[in-house]
Design a protein around this motif. Structure first.
Motif, PDB file in Angstrom:
ATOM      1  N   ALA A  28       1.752  -1.246   5.457  1.00  0.00           N
ATOM      2  CA  ALA A  28       0.676  -1.846   6.249  1.00  0.00           C
ATOM      3  C   ALA A  28       0.259  -0.982   7.425  1.00  0.00           C
ATOM      4  N   ARG A  29       1.137  -0.133   7.879  1.00  0.00           N
ATOM      5  CA  ARG A  29       0.817   0.709   9.041  1.00  0.00           C
ATOM      6  C   ARG A  29       0.161   1.999   8.578  1.00  0.00           C
ATOM      7  N   THR A  30      -1.087   2.145   8.919  1.00  0.00           N
ATOM      8  CA  THR A  30      -1.811   3.344   8.512  1.00  0.00           C
ATOM      9  C   THR A  30      -1.928   4.303   9.690  1.00  0.00           C
ATOM     10  N   VAL A  31      -2.107   5.555   9.365  1.00  0.00           N
ATOM     11  CA  VAL A  31      -2.301   6.584  10.376  1.00  0.00           C
ATOM     12  C   VAL A  31      -3.791   6.805  10.534  1.00  0.00           C
ATOM     13  N   ARG A  32      -4.243   6.879  11.769  1.00  0.00           N
ATOM     14  CA  ARG A  32      -5.667   7.106  12.019  1.00  0.00           C
ATOM     15  C   ARG A  32      -6.065   8.467  11.469  1.00  0.00           C
ATOM     16  N   ARG A  33      -7.147   8.463  10.740  1.00  0.00           N
ATOM     17  CA  ARG A  33      -7.614   9.715  10.156  1.00  0.00           C
ATOM     18  C   ARG A  33      -8.194  10.610  11.242  1.00  0.00           C
TER      19      ARG A  33
END
Length: 87
Positions: A28-33
């Motif tokens: 669920a935790r995504t890294v900002r592009r």
């Protein structure tokens, strides 16, 4: 012996649910592009490293929980086979 079966079943269910929850949190935790037009600074690199480390930690915990569930299921089936065989 029925109490042992119930405890093993409950342990397997709880550890399976824990593994599912941990893997959900890890995904669920995504890294900002980062855009190709912006420059990477130390804060950006640090943020990406922290996000990857947190995800890896949650994945390790989920793998451990699913291994515990597998062990509980194996013990449960082994105990059932032993009881059915009359040993």
């Amino acid at each position: 012996m029925d109490v042992v079966f119930i405890l093993l079943d409950l342990a397997a269910i709880v550890s399976s649910l824990a593994a599912a929850g941990l893997w959900y949190q890890a995904g669920a935790r995504t890294v900002r592009r980062v855009s190709r037009f912006e420059t990477l600074d130390q804060a950006d690199i640090n943020r990406m490293a922290v996000a990857m480390n947190r995800s890896a930690l949650l994945n390790r915990r989920a793998a451990l929980a699913s291994a515990a569930a597998g062990i509980c299921f194996a013990l449960r089936f082994s105990a059932a086979l032993i009881v059915d065989a009359g040993l």
